[in-house]
Design a protein around this motif. Sequence first.
Motif, short mmCIF file in Angstrom:
data_model
loop_
_atom_site.label_atom_id
_atom_site.label_comp_id
_atom_site.label_asym_id
_atom_site.label_seq_id
_atom_site.Cartn_x
_atom_site.Cartn_y
_atom_site.Cartn_z
N PHE A 121 10.31 -3.55 10.56
CA PHE A 121 9.30 -2.72 9.90
C PHE A 121 7.91 -3.30 10.16
O PHE A 121 6.95 -2.54 10.40
N LEU A 122 7.79 -4.61 10.13
CA LEU A 122 6.49 -5.24 10.40
C LEU A 122 6.04 -4.93 11.82
O LEU A 122 4.85 -4.71 12.07
N SER A 123 6.99 -4.91 12.76
CA SER A 123 6.65 -4.56 14.15
C SER A 123 6.12 -3.14 14.26
O SER A 123 5.19 -2.86 15.02
N ASP A 124 6.72 -2.24 13.47
CA ASP A 124 6.28 -0.84 13.50
C ASP A 124 4.85 -0.68 13.00
O ASP A 124 4.14 0.24 13.42
N TYR A 125 4.43 -1.56 12.09
CA TYR A 125 3.13 -1.41 11.44
C TYR A 125 2.26 -2.66 11.60
O TYR A 125 1.44 -2.98 10.74
N LYS A 126 2.42 -3.35 12.72
CA LYS A 126 1.72 -4.62 12.87
C LYS A 126 0.20 -4.46 13.05
O LYS A 126 -0.53 -5.45 13.00
N SER A 127 -0.28 -3.24 13.24
CA SER A 127 -1.73 -3.02 13.30
C SER A 127 -2.31 -2.77 11.91
O SER A 127 -3.54 -2.74 11.75
N HIS A 128 -1.46 -2.62 10.90
CA HIS A 128 -1.92 -2.38 9.53
C HIS A 128 -2.47 -3.68 8.95
O HIS A 128 -1.89 -4.75 9.10
N SER A 129 -3.60 -3.61 8.26
CA SER A 129 -4.26 -4.81 7.75
C SER A 129 -3.38 -5.57 6.76
O SER A 129 -3.38 -6.81 6.76
N PHE A 130 -2.62 -4.87 5.94
CA PHE A 130 -1.74 -5.54 4.98
C PHE A 130 -0.67 -6.34 5.71
O PHE A 130 -0.38 -7.50 5.35
N VAL A 131 -0.08 -5.76 6.74
CA VAL A 131 0.96 -6.43 7.51
C VAL A 131 0.39 -7.64 8.24
O VAL A 131 0.98 -8.72 8.25
N GLN A 132 -0.77 -7.48 8.84
CA GLN A 132 -1.39 -8.60 9.54
C GLN A 132 -1.69 -9.75 8.59
O GLN A 132 -1.49 -10.92 8.93
N GLN A 133 -2.16 -9.42 7.39
CA GLN A 133 -2.45 -10.45 6.40
C GLN A 133 -1.16 -11.15 5.95
O GLN A 133 -1.13 -12.38 5.81
N LEU A 134 -0.09 -10.39 5.75
CA LEU A 134 1.18 -10.97 5.34
C LEU A 134 1.70 -11.95 6.40
O LEU A 134 2.14 -13.06 6.07
N ILE A 135 1.62 -11.55 7.67
CA ILE A 135 2.10 -12.40 8.76
C ILE A 135 1.22 -13.64 8.91
O ILE A 135 1.72 -14.76 9.06
N GLU A 136 -0.08 -13.44 8.84
CA GLU A 136 -1.00 -14.58 8.98
C GLU A 136 -0.79 -15.59 7.85
O GLU A 136 -0.80 -16.81 8.09
N GLN A 137 -0.60 -15.13 6.64
CA GLN A 137 -0.36 -16.04 5.52
C GLN A 137 0.95 -16.82 5.71
O GLN A 137 1.03 -18.00 5.36
N ALA A 138 1.96 -16.16 6.29
CA ALA A 138 3.23 -16.83 6.56
C ALA A 138 3.05 -17.92 7.61
O ALA A 138 3.60 -19.03 7.48
N PRO A 189 0.85 -1.19 0.00
CA PRO A 189 0.00 0.00 0.00
C PRO A 189 0.89 1.25 0.00
O PRO A 189 2.00 1.24 0.53
N GLU A 190 0.40 2.31 -0.59
CA GLU A 190 1.22 3.50 -0.82
C GLU A 190 1.90 4.00 0.45
O GLU A 190 3.10 4.35 0.43
N GLU A 191 1.16 4.05 1.57
CA GLU A 191 1.74 4.58 2.80
C GLU A 191 2.87 3.68 3.31
O GLU A 191 3.88 4.15 3.86
N LEU A 192 2.72 2.36 3.12
CA LEU A 192 3.78 1.43 3.55
C LEU A 192 4.97 1.49 2.60
O LEU A 192 6.12 1.36 3.03
N GLN A 193 4.68 1.65 1.32
CA GLN A 193 5.75 1.77 0.33
C GLN A 193 6.67 2.95 0.67
O GLN A 193 7.90 2.84 0.65
N LYS A 194 6.06 4.08 1.00
CA LYS A 194 6.84 5.28 1.34
C LYS A 194 7.59 5.10 2.66
O LYS A 194 8.75 5.47 2.78
N ALA A 195 6.90 4.52 3.64
CA ALA A 195 7.52 4.34 4.96
C ALA A 195 8.70 3.37 4.89
O ALA A 195 9.73 3.58 5.55
N PHE A 196 8.56 2.32 4.09
CA PHE A 196 9.64 1.34 3.95
C PHE A 196 10.87 2.01 3.32
O PHE A 196 12.00 1.81 3.75
N HIS A 197 10.63 2.82 2.29
CA HIS A 197 11.75 3.50 1.62
C HIS A 197 12.45 4.47 2.57
O HIS A 197 13.68 4.63 2.52
#
Length: 278
Positions: free
Chosen positions: A200-217, A162-170
Amino acid sequence: MVIIADSGATKTDWVIISKNSSPKHVQTVGLNPYFWDEKGIIGVFEKDIDPYLGSHKVEKIFFYGAGCGAGGKSSIIQSAFDTFFGRADVEVENDMLGAARALCQSQPGMVCILGTGSNSCLYDGKTIVEQQPSLGYVLGDEGSGAYLGKQLLTAYLYNELPEELQKAFHQKFPYELSDFLDKIYKHPFPNRFVASFTSFLSDYKSHSFVQQLIEQAFDMFFVKQVLRYHNAKQHALYFTGSIGSTYAEILQKSAKKHSLHIEKNDPSPMMGLLEYHK
Protein backbone atom coordinates in the motif's frame (compact mmCIF):
# COMPACT_ATOMS: atom_id res chain seq x y z
CA MET A 1 27.62 -28.93 -7.28
CA VAL A 2 27.61 -25.85 -5.05
CA ILE A 3 24.56 -24.16 -3.51
CA ILE A 4 24.49 -20.57 -2.23
CA ALA A 5 21.43 -19.33 -0.33
CA ASP A 6 20.41 -16.00 1.17
CA SER A 7 17.43 -16.28 3.51
CA GLY A 8 15.41 -13.48 5.06
CA ALA A 9 12.13 -13.45 6.94
CA THR A 10 9.98 -13.65 3.81
CA LYS A 11 11.99 -15.42 1.11
CA THR A 12 15.14 -17.41 0.40
CA ASP A 13 17.08 -16.88 -2.82
CA TRP A 14 19.06 -19.94 -3.95
CA VAL A 15 21.63 -20.37 -6.69
CA ILE A 16 22.52 -23.94 -7.67
CA ILE A 17 25.83 -24.17 -9.53
CA SER A 18 27.05 -27.21 -11.44
CA LYS A 19 30.01 -27.53 -13.80
CA ASN A 20 28.23 -28.34 -17.04
CA SER A 21 25.16 -26.11 -16.90
CA SER A 22 24.08 -22.55 -16.22
CA PRO A 23 23.40 -21.57 -12.60
CA LYS A 24 19.82 -22.25 -11.52
CA HIS A 25 18.06 -19.50 -9.56
CA VAL A 26 15.34 -20.69 -7.19
CA GLN A 27 13.21 -18.81 -4.67
CA THR A 28 11.51 -20.37 -1.66
CA VAL A 29 9.96 -19.11 1.56
CA GLY A 30 12.24 -17.60 4.20
CA LEU A 31 13.74 -20.19 6.56
CA ASN A 32 14.29 -18.33 9.82
CA PRO A 33 14.86 -21.06 12.45
CA TYR A 34 12.92 -19.01 15.01
CA PHE A 35 9.79 -19.79 12.96
CA TRP A 36 10.69 -23.16 11.39
CA ASP A 37 11.62 -26.55 12.83
CA GLU A 38 13.88 -29.12 11.18
CA LYS A 39 11.01 -31.16 9.74
CA GLY A 40 9.45 -28.13 8.07
CA ILE A 41 12.77 -27.03 6.58
CA ILE A 42 13.43 -30.49 5.14
CA GLY A 43 9.94 -30.35 3.62
CA VAL A 44 10.95 -27.18 1.75
CA PHE A 45 14.12 -28.90 0.52
CA GLU A 46 12.11 -31.86 -0.77
CA LYS A 47 9.44 -29.79 -2.50
CA ASP A 48 11.32 -26.78 -3.84
CA ILE A 49 15.06 -27.63 -4.08
CA ASP A 50 15.38 -31.34 -4.82
CA PRO A 51 13.69 -31.12 -8.27
CA TYR A 52 16.55 -28.89 -9.46
CA LEU A 53 19.38 -31.15 -8.29
CA GLY A 54 18.99 -34.07 -10.67
CA SER A 55 21.64 -36.75 -10.17
CA HIS A 56 24.37 -34.29 -9.21
CA LYS A 57 26.05 -34.62 -5.85
CA VAL A 58 25.95 -31.49 -3.70
CA GLU A 59 29.48 -30.91 -2.41
CA LYS A 60 29.29 -27.48 -0.80
CA ILE A 61 26.49 -25.33 0.64
CA PHE A 62 26.79 -21.72 1.80
CA PHE A 63 23.65 -20.67 3.69
CA TYR A 64 23.24 -17.13 5.02
CA GLY A 65 20.09 -16.67 7.06
CA ALA A 66 18.17 -14.44 9.44
CA GLY A 67 18.10 -16.02 12.89
CA CYS A 68 21.42 -17.80 12.36
CA GLY A 69 23.66 -15.44 14.34
CA ALA A 70 25.60 -16.06 17.53
CA GLY A 71 23.22 -17.31 20.19
CA GLY A 72 20.63 -18.01 17.51
CA LYS A 73 19.22 -21.28 16.29
CA SER A 74 21.52 -22.04 13.38
CA SER A 75 21.83 -25.64 14.62
CA ILE A 76 18.27 -26.26 13.36
CA ILE A 77 19.30 -25.20 9.85
CA GLN A 78 22.56 -27.15 10.09
CA SER A 79 20.78 -30.31 11.18
CA ALA A 80 18.24 -30.05 8.36
CA PHE A 81 21.03 -29.74 5.78
CA ASP A 82 22.99 -32.63 7.30
CA THR A 83 19.91 -34.85 7.27
CA PHE A 84 18.84 -34.05 3.72
CA PHE A 85 22.16 -33.55 1.92
CA GLY A 86 24.23 -36.18 3.71
CA ARG A 87 27.96 -35.54 3.43
CA ALA A 88 27.84 -32.11 1.82
CA ASP A 89 30.15 -29.54 3.39
CA VAL A 90 27.72 -27.00 4.88
CA GLU A 91 28.52 -23.49 6.13
CA VAL A 92 25.63 -21.79 7.95
CA GLU A 93 26.16 -18.11 8.76
CA ASN A 94 23.90 -15.21 9.66
CA ASP A 95 22.44 -12.95 7.00
CA MET A 96 24.57 -10.02 8.15
CA LEU A 97 27.81 -11.79 7.22
CA GLY A 98 26.28 -12.70 3.87
CA ALA A 99 25.33 -9.09 3.25
CA ALA A 100 28.79 -7.89 4.30
CA ARG A 101 30.59 -10.34 2.03
CA ALA A 102 28.27 -9.49 -0.85
CA LEU A 103 28.39 -5.71 -0.57
CA CYS A 104 31.92 -5.10 0.67
CA GLN A 105 33.80 -8.20 -0.52
CA SER A 106 37.16 -7.72 1.25
CA GLN A 107 36.72 -4.00 2.03
CA PRO A 108 35.59 -2.60 5.41
CA GLY A 109 32.23 -0.88 5.81
CA MET A 110 29.04 -0.53 7.79
CA VAL A 111 26.48 -2.95 6.41
CA CYS A 112 22.72 -2.60 6.81
CA ILE A 113 19.76 -4.81 5.92
CA LEU A 114 16.35 -3.25 5.31
CA GLY A 115 13.93 -5.95 4.20
CA THR A 116 11.06 -7.58 6.07
CA GLY A 117 13.36 -7.17 9.09
CA SER A 118 16.35 -4.89 9.72
CA ASN A 119 19.85 -5.20 11.13
CA SER A 120 23.32 -3.68 10.89
CA CYS A 121 26.98 -4.41 11.57
CA LEU A 122 30.55 -3.17 11.23
CA TYR A 123 32.65 -5.32 8.88
CA ASP A 124 36.46 -5.15 8.71
CA GLY A 125 36.77 -6.87 5.34
CA LYS A 126 36.91 -10.36 6.83
CA THR A 127 34.66 -10.61 9.84
CA ILE A 128 31.91 -8.75 11.67
CA VAL A 129 33.64 -6.80 14.45
CA GLU A 130 30.56 -5.15 15.97
CA GLN A 131 26.83 -5.66 15.64
CA GLN A 132 23.72 -4.23 17.22
CA PRO A 133 21.30 -6.81 18.68
CA SER A 134 18.57 -8.03 16.36
CA LEU A 135 15.35 -7.78 18.40
CA GLY A 136 12.85 -8.93 15.78
CA TYR A 137 9.59 -7.42 14.61
CA VAL A 138 8.04 -7.06 18.09
CA LEU A 139 10.87 -5.20 19.85
CA GLY A 140 12.99 -3.86 16.99
CA ASP A 141 13.35 -4.09 13.19
CA GLU A 142 13.22 -0.30 12.89
CA GLY A 143 12.85 0.88 9.29
CA SER A 144 11.94 -2.59 8.02
CA GLY A 145 8.90 -3.79 6.11
CA ALA A 146 7.45 -5.21 9.31
CA TYR A 147 8.05 -1.91 11.13
CA LEU A 148 6.49 0.16 8.33
CA GLY A 149 3.54 -2.22 8.14
CA LYS A 150 2.92 -1.93 11.86
CA GLN A 151 3.03 1.86 11.76
CA LEU A 152 0.63 1.97 8.81
CA LEU A 153 -1.80 -0.56 10.28
CA THR A 154 -1.82 1.15 13.68
CA ALA A 155 -2.59 4.51 12.05
CA TYR A 156 -5.41 2.90 10.04
CA LEU A 157 -6.98 1.13 13.03
CA TYR A 158 -6.85 4.33 15.09
CA ASN A 159 -8.40 6.21 12.13
CA GLU A 160 -5.34 8.48 11.92
CA LEU A 161 -4.72 8.23 8.17
CA PRO A 162 -5.79 11.10 5.92
CA GLU A 163 -9.34 10.45 4.74
CA GLU A 164 -8.38 9.45 1.19
CA LEU A 165 -5.78 6.97 2.49
CA GLN A 166 -8.17 5.62 5.11
CA LYS A 167 -10.71 4.79 2.40
CA ALA A 168 -8.12 3.41 -0.01
CA PHE A 169 -6.61 1.15 2.66
CA HIS A 170 -10.04 -0.26 3.54
CA GLN A 171 -10.73 -0.96 -0.14
CA LYS A 172 -7.45 -2.83 -0.55
CA PHE A 173 -7.64 -4.66 2.80
CA PRO A 174 -11.37 -5.03 3.62
CA TYR A 175 -10.81 -6.78 6.95
CA GLU A 176 -12.56 -6.31 10.27
CA LEU A 177 -10.55 -5.44 13.37
CA SER A 178 -10.93 -9.03 14.56
CA ASP A 179 -9.43 -10.29 11.28
CA PHE A 180 -6.31 -8.16 11.71
CA LEU A 181 -5.86 -9.20 15.33
CA ASP A 182 -6.46 -12.86 14.55
CA LYS A 183 -3.79 -12.90 11.82
CA ILE A 184 -1.30 -11.10 14.04
CA TYR A 185 -1.83 -12.96 17.30
CA LYS A 186 -3.04 -16.42 16.24
CA HIS A 187 -1.59 -17.20 12.80
CA PRO A 188 2.01 -18.13 11.92
CA PHE A 189 4.44 -15.58 10.46
CA PRO A 190 2.76 -12.37 11.71
CA ASN A 191 5.89 -10.43 10.66
CA ARG A 192 5.19 -11.31 7.04
CA PHE A 193 1.55 -10.33 7.45
CA VAL A 194 2.27 -6.84 8.74
CA ALA A 195 5.08 -6.38 6.21
CA SER A 196 2.62 -7.15 3.40
CA PHE A 197 1.01 -3.73 3.96
CA THR A 198 4.08 -2.05 2.47
CA SER A 199 2.48 -2.73 -0.93
CA PHE A 200 0.00 0.00 0.00
CA LEU A 201 2.87 2.37 0.79
CA SER A 202 4.31 1.66 -2.68
CA ASP A 203 0.97 2.55 -4.25
CA TYR A 204 0.92 5.92 -2.48
CA LYS A 205 4.60 6.70 -1.97
CA SER A 206 4.18 10.17 -3.49
CA HIS A 207 1.66 11.09 -0.75
CA SER A 208 3.14 13.40 1.89
CA PHE A 209 1.77 11.32 4.78
CA VAL A 210 3.35 8.14 3.40
CA GLN A 211 6.67 9.85 2.76
CA GLN A 212 6.70 11.20 6.30
CA LEU A 213 5.86 7.77 7.76
CA ILE A 214 8.70 6.12 5.81
CA GLU A 215 11.19 8.86 6.60
CA GLN A 216 10.41 8.65 10.32
CA ALA A 217 10.93 4.87 10.19
CA PHE A 218 14.33 5.33 8.53
CA ASP A 219 15.22 8.04 11.05
CA MET A 220 14.49 5.53 13.80
CA PHE A 221 16.70 2.94 12.09
CA PHE A 222 19.63 5.34 11.95
CA VAL A 223 19.16 6.43 15.57
CA LYS A 224 18.63 2.97 17.05
CA GLN A 225 21.08 1.10 14.83
CA VAL A 226 23.68 3.07 12.88
CA LEU A 227 24.47 6.00 15.15
CA ARG A 228 25.15 3.70 18.10
CA TYR A 229 28.41 2.54 16.51
CA HIS A 230 31.64 4.28 17.45
CA ASN A 231 32.56 6.93 14.85
CA ALA A 232 29.48 5.97 12.86
CA LYS A 233 29.59 9.04 10.63
CA GLN A 234 33.08 8.12 9.41
CA HIS A 235 31.97 4.83 7.86
CA ALA A 236 30.56 4.30 4.38
CA LEU A 237 27.14 2.61 4.53
CA TYR A 238 26.22 -0.40 2.40
CA PHE A 239 22.53 -1.33 2.19
CA THR A 240 20.70 -4.37 0.91
CA GLY A 241 17.05 -5.40 1.06
CA SER A 242 13.79 -4.65 -0.71
CA ILE A 243 12.69 -1.78 1.56
CA GLY A 244 15.93 0.18 1.32
CA SER A 245 15.93 -0.27 -2.44
CA THR A 246 12.25 0.57 -3.02
CA TYR A 247 12.45 3.78 -1.00
CA ALA A 248 16.02 4.70 -1.87
CA GLU A 249 15.36 8.43 -2.26
CA ILE A 250 13.72 8.71 1.16
CA LEU A 251 16.50 6.60 2.70
CA GLN A 252 19.09 8.91 1.16
CA LYS A 253 17.25 11.95 2.53
CA SER A 254 17.17 10.48 6.03
CA ALA A 255 20.86 9.54 5.86
CA LYS A 256 21.87 13.07 4.86
CA LYS A 257 19.83 14.44 7.75
CA HIS A 258 22.05 12.42 10.09
CA SER A 259 25.28 13.30 8.20
CA LEU A 260 25.69 9.73 6.94
CA HIS A 261 26.95 8.59 3.52
CA ILE A 262 25.40 5.66 1.62
CA GLU A 263 27.99 4.09 -0.67
CA LYS A 264 25.85 1.28 -2.13
CA ASN A 265 22.20 0.21 -2.03
CA ASP A 266 21.41 -3.16 -3.68
CA PRO A 267 18.03 -4.91 -3.47
CA SER A 268 19.64 -8.36 -3.13
CA PRO A 269 23.06 -9.61 -1.99
CA MET A 270 23.05 -12.66 -4.28
CA MET A 271 25.16 -11.28 -7.14
CA GLY A 272 27.73 -10.14 -4.62
CA LEU A 273 27.75 -13.56 -2.95
CA LEU A 274 28.32 -15.24 -6.30
CA GLU A 275 31.31 -12.95 -6.84
CA TYR A 276 32.60 -13.60 -3.32
CA HIS A 277 32.42 -17.40 -3.66
CA LYS A 278 33.50 -17.75 -7.29
